[in-house]
Design an enzyme around this catalytic site. Sequence first.
Site, PDB file in Angstrom:
ATOM      1  N   SER A   1       0.816  -1.223   0.000  1.00  0.00           N
ATOM      2  CA  SER A   1       0.000   0.000   0.000  1.00  0.00           C
ATOM      3  C   SER A   1       0.845   1.267   0.000  1.00  0.00           C
ATOM      4  CB  SER A   1      -0.896  -0.007   1.235  1.00  0.00           C
ATOM      5  OG  SER A   1      -1.476   1.266   1.408  1.00  0.00           O
TER       6      SER A   1
ATOM      7  N   TYR B   1      -3.373  -0.209   9.805  1.00  0.00           N
ATOM      8  CA  TYR B   1      -3.523  -0.798   8.472  1.00  0.00           C
ATOM      9  C   TYR B   1      -2.200  -0.714   7.702  1.00  0.00           C
ATOM     10  CZ  TYR B   1      -4.458  -0.967   3.479  1.00  0.00           C
ATOM     11  OH  TYR B   1      -4.373  -1.249   2.138  1.00  0.00           O
TER      12      TYR B   1
END
Length: 302
Positions: A122, A146
């Site tokens: 990510s 996350y």
Amino acid sequence: MKKMKSIVTGGAGFIGSNLVDKLVDEGHKVIVIDNFISGKKSNLSHHSKKDIKIVKLDISKNKNLANHFKGVNYVFHFAGLAEILPSFEDPKKYFINNTFGTLNILEAAKKVKINKFIYAASSSCYGITKKIPTKETDKIDIKNPYSFTKFLGEELVIKYAKNFNMPNISCRFFNVYGPRLNTKGQYGAVFSNFLNQKKTKKPLTIVGNGKQTRDFIHVDDLTNALIKIVKSNLKNKVYNLGSGKETSINKIASIIGGRKIFIPKRKGETKRSCANISKIRKDIKWKPKISISKGIKKLFNN
Ligand code: UDP
């Protein structure tokens, strides 16, 4: 010629199922591994049983993962929990799914001789960006659980490439949009929300003043890059995978058109995000083709 065999974890999700379509077009036999928590059967229902095999399992729990990897050429590991905000509520769940899950997939892939392993990392690992466009070597700035769990997954992927000579590549996905975007998420990526709002004739919710930017890449451009990567000889690399263009939320809202309302700022989010994509462009001779206005028109007229 023998058919190529690919595993796509998270293959029933938004990005995964778009990739499955492309792999089937390329003549691959595809094994989809998904726990069907956010993935949907309907994303794959247009495929025939001879092209894809669907395996329902949880990558963080299943002990027999390796059984599915026999004879597999390519592994695309996309399964994981998305969304930043809920990761603050349950970091352990994110760690188990995203980091521990990745470790399990790596262990299973290590036991067989694969040609390529692609990890969906990510761009949120860059946190509050200092340099725009951001290069792969720029500072990592973890701002939420996350991003931490996805970044640890990337570290594992790279460690396994180095230590066990695995053909692993980590791609840091920027903001991906396109058909089958999950519109049910509680917090919602901007395009999920805007699609929902347009459908239900509600105003578009603009966070803050809408001047913040993201690098939006159409899922077709992204999956084309991934197909080119697996056909290459590259290994043990990290790539930014974005459009290389910066677009503000206001611009997106104006392309979509209609009413809008402004809602409070989200804590800890970066004002700007944009990928420097020179490295991937050069290494695989790829470039994104779908402009944001063309991509939005395609998405909203369907
Ligand atoms: N955003 C928005 N309206 C929404 C949802 C998101 O204006 O309904 C903004 C959000 O504040 C952020 C950008 O759109 O600046 C992208 O948000 P998203 O959650 O899609 O991705 P991320 O922030 O993780 O890059």
